[in-house]
Design an enzyme around this catalytic site. Structure first.
Site, PDB file in Angstrom:
ATOM      1  N   ASP A   1     -18.152  36.182  46.844  1.00 40.94           N
ATOM      2  CA  ASP A   1     -16.957  35.784  46.107  1.00 40.94           C
ATOM      3  C   ASP A   1     -17.215  34.545  45.255  1.00 40.94           C
ATOM      4  O   ASP A   1     -16.681  34.426  44.156  1.00 40.94           O
ATOM      5  CB  ASP A   1     -15.797  35.509  47.070  1.00 40.94           C
ATOM      6  CG  ASP A   1     -14.980  36.769  47.354  1.00 40.94           C
ATOM      7  OD1 ASP A   1     -15.065  37.712  46.543  1.00 40.94           O
ATOM      8  OD2 ASP A   1     -14.276  36.807  48.368  1.00 40.94           O
TER       9      ASP A   1
ATOM     10  N   GLU B   1     -15.802  29.727  49.048  1.00 45.57           N
ATOM     11  CA  GLU B   1     -15.947  30.960  48.266  1.00 45.57           C
ATOM     12  C   GLU B   1     -15.446  30.835  46.834  1.00 45.57           C
ATOM     13  O   GLU B   1     -15.482  31.810  46.078  1.00 45.57           O
ATOM     14  CB  GLU B   1     -15.171  32.091  48.947  1.00 45.57           C
ATOM     15  CG  GLU B   1     -15.608  32.389  50.362  1.00 45.57           C
ATOM     16  CD  GLU B   1     -14.704  33.403  51.035  1.00 45.57           C
ATOM     17  OE1 GLU B   1     -14.985  34.600  50.899  1.00 45.57           O
ATOM     18  OE2 GLU B   1     -13.725  32.988  51.683  1.00 45.57           O
TER      19      GLU B   1
ATOM     20  N   CYS C   1     -23.423  32.915  54.418  1.00 43.93           N
ATOM     21  CA  CYS C   1     -23.239  34.230  55.031  1.00 43.93           C
ATOM     22  C   CYS C   1     -23.042  35.345  54.018  1.00 43.93           C
ATOM     23  O   CYS C   1     -22.762  36.474  54.387  1.00 43.93           O
ATOM     24  CB  CYS C   1     -22.055  34.210  56.004  1.00 43.93           C
ATOM     25  SG  CYS C   1     -20.461  33.897  55.206  1.00 43.93           S
TER      26      CYS C   1
END
Length: 575
Positions: A474, A450, A521
């Site tokens: 993120d 991330e 995801c």
């Protein structure tokens, strides 16, 4: 006939609705008494407050009991119940009142606004939306204290398009039972409870509309809500109405067509296979994932288990605490694994802190962080609270015998964090062995990529990780240095920024070299334009909202592998 007018806002819930406008007036402002009170009035004022508080608590408890069949409604009333019983807030109100010479209404209103302002200024949409919740629920207490009776939402007729400044979540629950055609609001966000409810009930909704224009809509005027294009059309002409009726019919036909893809494998026109997983935040959503044909769970956000499902015993004021118990967690994970019937389930360890605060004495949260999204959150918070992580891992390993479990660590930025987490996992396994508790010895433990730090050291992280999952939300935010919830700079938030795409590509290649699985995801895994680019880069595992799975299957079925690569290469033209 009035002239047609098109307004633009932000889509909070997709779909199209046509109906008559019902303009809800701005609530008559409650008048807060500012007079000073005598010392001998304190006891009576406090007794009035306790009585009004108890009355609203009883109302919420009754409403909660009546909506137990509806998960979303239950969560909202549970949130309200916890707010009304928040010991810290109530203590602050009473202590401030005891030291004040103002009325209890004045002090309660002051404290409510003070807490709400803190949430609004957090810089995070989720917390900002909770400000509306605290104003809504303690506004009810104030209304009772003042014997003030605002507009009754029950007066809205069926089939209306609601035009308003804002709605309380409790209002939206009432409207859900009235076959509302759509919502047009000047306030509210995608993460608001009103937005969540609108999506849950299939009510098209457009928020953030211009106040000076929207209140020019007349009561009874025909209004079209287009949640797909974020438009509100006031007084459409006959041709426009006819066009939108066709769109509604086509949308219904398309939904029926998508049902054909539920039980089909995800693959391109030339047979390249994909795995489409579901992102879930509650145990119940696993059932939806199965119904929508998911290949498994790619991300179970356990923080929402603690934030929304903390405790079904509403008599307890320590719901968040009990939610952290090993037994409660074990039951939740076991249920999800059993529901998925052997399909892989990736459960992320607690991703709290920053924008997702959890009120529990068991978790040491950082105080007054100036930049909480870069502070004590996710794996950092868990490693700062090793007992919490240990409890969660014990529950996960115990549940591992009931299905195909994978454990995922959030916001990893260096190898040491992974190694420290793995050491705690080993200590948990040793404990379970000594207690003769069965568990799967070989549960894969992977990490989320991330940050740029993780992507650029993916070769090192691959040596200590069983799999990667790229969290594009993120990753984008941290890479381009933009808070996507900040309207002043949100146009700079770009998941297709070359820097972001290069980091994703770099991570994919390192995972391939290390021969470990990789999935995506974040939001990019659920939007058609970005799915094409990711697939062209080589991503074959995507995790998304369960309801989007069939539409992504349909998209992939129409394209060949070469077409995907060609489109993706244009985005990566500098590589």
């Amino acid at each position: 006939m009035d002239e047609m007018n098109i307004l633009f806002g932000i889509s909070a819930s997709n779909g199209i609705g046509i109906g008559k406008a019902f303009v809800i007036p701005e609530s008559e402002k409650r008048i807060i008494p500012t007079r000073t009170i005598r010392p001998d009035e304190h006891e009576g004022q406090l007794a009035r407050f306790e009585a009004s508080l108890a009355k609203i608590v009883a109302q919420i408890a009754s409403q909660l009991d009546s909506v137990k069949h509806d998960k979303v409604q239950s969560e909202i009333f549970e949130t309200y119940f916890l707010m009304l019983n928040d010991p810290e807030f109530l203590k602050d109100v009473k202590e401030t009142f005891a030291a004040s010479d103002r009325t209890i209404e004045y002090v309660l209103n002051q404290k409510t606004e003070e807490y709400a302002d803190k949430l609004r200024s957090s810089g995070n949409e989720y917390l900002a939306e909770r400000a509306q919740d605290i104003c809504d629920i303690f506004g009810r207490v104030l209304n009772d204290l003042l014997d003030f009776h605002p507009f009754n939402i029950e007066n809205v007729p069926d089939g209306s398009v609601i035009v308003a400044k804002a709605l309380n979540p409790s209002d939206t629950i009432i409207l859900s039972k009235r076959k509302i055609a759509g919502l047009a609001l000047t306030e509210g966000g995608i993460s608001s409870h009103v937005g969540i409810l609108a999506r849950n009930y299939g009510i098209p909704a457009v928020f953030d509309l211009p106040p000076d224009v929207i209140f020019g809509i007349k009561n009874g005027a025909t209004v079209i809500i287009d949640g797909n294009s974020s438009e509100v059309i006031d007084s459409p002409d006959e041709t426009t109405i006819e066009d939108y009726n066709k769109k509604i019919k086509e949308h219904k036909e398309h939904i029926e067509k998508l049902k054909l893809f539920r039980d089909r494998p995800a693959q391109t026109s030339d047979g390249e296979k994909f795995h489409l997983y579901a992102n879930i935040g509650t145990v119940e959503e696993a059932k939806i994932a199965m119904k929508e044909g998911a290949d498994g769970i790619g991300l179970f956000r356990t923080e929402f288990l603690f934030m929304s499902e903390s405790n079904h015993d509403i008599s307890s004021t320590h719901a968040a605490t009990s939610a952290f118990s090993e037994e409660n967690q074990f039951k939740a994970y076991k249920t999800v694994l059993e529901t998925m019937q052997g399909k892989p389930v990736t459960i992320r360890t607690l991703d709290a802190g920053g924008d997702k605060l959890i009120n529990s004495p068991e978790i040491r949260n950082a105080k007054n962080e100036k930049n909480p999204l870069m502070g004590l959150r996710a794996i950092r918070l868990s490693l700062a609270n090793p007992q919490q992580l240990k409890t969660q891992l014990r529950a996960l390993y115990r549940a591992s015998v009931y299905g195909d479990l994978r454990i995922m660590l959030p916001l990893i930025t260096d190898v040491e964090q992974v190694e420290e987490s793995l050491a705690i996992a080993e200590s948990v396994k040793e404990e379970l062995r000594s207690e003769n508790i069965p568990f799967n010895e070989n549960v894969p433990i992977g990490i989320m990529i991330e940050t740029a730090a993780a992507a650029m050291t993916a070769d090192c992280l691959a040596k200590v990780s069983n799999f990667f999952s790229i969290g594009t939300n993120d990753l984008t935010q941290y890479t381009v240095g933009v808070d996507r919830e900040n309207v002043e700079v949100s146009d700079l938030y770009d998941e297709f920024h070359l820097a972001v795409l290069r980091l994703i590509y770099m991570t994919i290649k390192e995972a391939e070299k290390a021969k470990i699985p990789l999935s995506v995801c974040g939001e990019m895994a659920s939007r058609k334009d970005s799915v094409i680019v990711l697939a062209g880069m080589g991503v074959r595992n995507l995790s998304m909202s369960p309801k989007l799975i069939t539409s992504i299957k349909e998209l992939l079925s129409k394209m060949s592998t070469e077409e995907l690569k060609a489109i993706s290469s244009k985005r990566l033209n500098s590589l």
